[in-house]
Design a protein around this motif. Sequence first.
Motif, short mmCIF file in Angstrom:
data_model
loop_
_atom_site.label_atom_id
_atom_site.label_comp_id
_atom_site.label_asym_id
_atom_site.label_seq_id
_atom_site.Cartn_x
_atom_site.Cartn_y
_atom_site.Cartn_z
N GLY A 39 71.71 59.99 -67.31
CA GLY A 39 72.32 58.99 -68.02
C GLY A 39 72.99 57.82 -67.03
O GLY A 39 73.90 57.01 -67.57
N VAL A 40 72.97 57.89 -65.87
CA VAL A 40 73.75 57.08 -64.89
C VAL A 40 73.11 55.89 -64.12
O VAL A 40 73.57 55.04 -63.50
N TRP A 41 71.94 56.02 -64.07
CA TRP A 41 70.92 55.17 -63.29
C TRP A 41 71.03 53.76 -63.63
O TRP A 41 71.11 52.85 -62.90
N ASP A 42 71.11 53.66 -64.85
CA ASP A 42 70.94 52.22 -65.30
C ASP A 42 72.19 51.39 -65.00
O ASP A 42 72.34 50.21 -64.88
N GLU A 43 73.40 52.30 -64.85
CA GLU A 43 74.68 51.88 -64.40
C GLU A 43 74.46 51.39 -63.00
O GLU A 43 75.28 50.52 -62.74
N ILE A 44 73.95 52.21 -62.19
CA ILE A 44 73.94 52.17 -60.61
C ILE A 44 72.71 51.00 -60.41
O ILE A 44 73.18 50.34 -59.32
N LEU A 45 71.65 50.86 -61.06
CA LEU A 45 70.50 50.14 -60.48
C LEU A 45 70.87 48.61 -60.32
O LEU A 45 70.60 48.16 -59.34
N PRO A 46 71.85 47.74 -61.02
CA PRO A 46 72.22 46.61 -60.78
C PRO A 46 72.63 46.27 -59.39
O PRO A 46 72.58 45.50 -58.79
N HIS A 47 73.39 47.39 -58.78
CA HIS A 47 74.17 47.41 -57.58
C HIS A 47 73.24 48.02 -56.38
O HIS A 47 73.64 47.86 -55.16
N SER A 48 72.07 48.39 -56.63
CA SER A 48 71.20 48.93 -55.67
C SER A 48 70.23 47.82 -55.29
O SER A 48 69.71 46.97 -55.98
N GLN A 49 69.91 48.17 -54.10
CA GLN A 49 68.54 47.41 -53.10
C GLN A 49 67.44 48.43 -53.23
O GLN A 49 67.49 49.29 -52.38
N PRO A 50 66.07 47.88 -53.88
CA PRO A 50 64.85 48.88 -53.41
C PRO A 50 64.53 48.71 -51.92
O PRO A 50 64.67 47.45 -51.51
N ILE A 51 64.14 49.65 -51.33
CA ILE A 51 63.40 49.68 -50.18
C ILE A 51 62.05 49.52 -50.31
O ILE A 51 61.21 50.54 -50.78
N THR A 52 61.42 48.32 -49.99
CA THR A 52 60.05 47.97 -50.50
C THR A 52 58.95 48.27 -49.15
O THR A 52 57.80 48.30 -49.37
N SER A 53 59.52 48.51 -47.96
CA SER A 53 58.86 48.66 -46.74
C SER A 53 59.61 49.42 -45.75
O SER A 53 60.73 49.27 -45.70
N MET A 54 58.99 49.77 -44.86
CA MET A 54 59.57 50.25 -43.51
C MET A 54 59.16 50.20 -42.18
O MET A 54 57.83 50.45 -42.29
N ILE A 55 59.64 49.85 -41.15
CA ILE A 55 58.89 49.56 -39.86
C ILE A 55 59.64 50.58 -38.95
O ILE A 55 60.93 50.84 -38.98
N VAL A 56 58.93 51.32 -38.09
CA VAL A 56 59.63 52.04 -37.02
C VAL A 56 58.96 51.54 -35.65
O VAL A 56 57.72 51.42 -35.35
N THR A 57 60.08 51.50 -34.86
CA THR A 57 59.80 50.90 -33.47
C THR A 57 60.42 51.92 -32.26
O THR A 57 61.32 52.82 -32.63
N ASP A 58 59.81 51.83 -31.20
CA ASP A 58 60.34 52.88 -30.05
C ASP A 58 60.39 52.10 -28.64
O ASP A 58 59.39 51.48 -28.34
N SER A 59 61.68 51.83 -28.29
CA SER A 59 61.87 50.93 -27.31
C SER A 59 63.06 51.25 -26.42
O SER A 59 63.76 52.09 -27.04
N ARG A 60 63.41 50.53 -25.42
CA ARG A 60 64.62 50.47 -24.80
C ARG A 60 65.51 49.38 -25.43
O ARG A 60 65.08 48.22 -25.82
N THR A 61 66.82 49.32 -25.14
CA THR A 61 67.77 48.22 -25.84
C THR A 61 67.60 47.05 -25.00
O THR A 61 67.52 46.03 -25.65
N SER A 62 67.00 46.90 -23.86
CA SER A 62 66.72 45.84 -23.04
C SER A 62 65.56 45.31 -23.04
O SER A 62 65.13 44.19 -22.65
#
Length: 404
Positions: free
Chosen positions: A61-84
């Motif tokens: 019974g707490v998600w409706d209170e939390i939801l307005p402050h939340s951000q859905p993660i709709t996608s994700m990307i993964v990279t592999d590199s050096r900082t430079s």
Amino acid sequence: MLDMLIVGGGYVGLSVAVATKQAAPHLSVEVIEAAPESVWQKDERASAIIAAATRMLEVLGVWDEILPHSQPITSMIVTDSRTSDPVRPVFLTFDGEVEEGRPFAHMVPNVEMVRALRGACERLGITIRHGVSATGFAAGPHSANLTLSNGEVLETKLVVACDGVRSKLRDMADIKTVRWDYGQSGIVTTVEHERPHNGCAEEHFLPSGPFAILPLTGNRSSLVWTERTGDADRLVASDDLIFEEELQRRFGHKLGAITVVGGRKAFPLGLTLSRAFVAPRLALAGDAAHGIHPISGQGLNLGFKDVAALAETIVEADRLGLDIGAVHILERYQSWRRFDTFRMGVTTDVLNRLFSNDIAPIRIARDFGLGVVERLPKLKSYFIGEAAGTKAKNSPRLLMGETI
């Protein structure tokens, strides 16, 4: 005598209290929190909450209170590199929905999650004692005595330790751990950026460790930036200009210029796995039972899985008229959670060691593996379901969105 006493008033401890009291209102439940009442309101961090955990929070019974402050993660990307590296090739992408209208995770400010759970405790009549800690624990055949820092002694059928990765109660019960240090620290901060993130999370694997960009509401993102401990300490202690320059090098320019808008802290990273999750009159949950690398974003969600399994174990035992603190009852919870926790601990350990280096043969092999997963939709779907907690077999009812 109390039925259950929970030591630790964070999201795991509060969730155990709410889940148990909601399903068994006649049980007497109290929470002990060492920190003053105002401390939780100063937490600037945010956490990734997987789909299975949002189902549980809906039932509580707490998600409706939390939801307005939340951000859905709709996608994700993964990279592999050096900082430079001037370009960061994307090796793996994920779409964010595990089912219609339900993304595999939400980013939630910790303060809003705790606020909602504390409100639920108040509605259910759960007492939260602030500013006292546990200084002694003694288990007997029918109850346990918990000595508090103010000299008070409380008698209870069951103590639930949710007092963090350096749990004093775990030590008092002489429960041993497997533990090692990664020599890394996670820098946590919040940034604003010029362009919208569109709900996309990014995991950049860099030689010093993963650099995660996690979307928040508005043009803001939460960062979990892994560096070797000495470098992390120097970065946190540096002036704003140096910190932001180093941050921009790793963040990139895809979202435009960035500005640090939150505090910055570094947390040492390691692996801690308890050899047992229970002892007579005692159950461990959350970080008291396990502390893992944040590379998968599963630390808090492992704690929520503990909550669902422990609450179901306690409530079903109580309905049968059994002793909820007896070790043979608590062993059901232990068998339910220990293998999954061990598996996740090993997985995050291997991933961190595999990706936190710049050894050419290993880099080639891991990038090939990411490319294979990217080209197999069914395998990607499986990994998303595993990460979201929706594919688990024999899952506790709360994680399936069902009442206990």
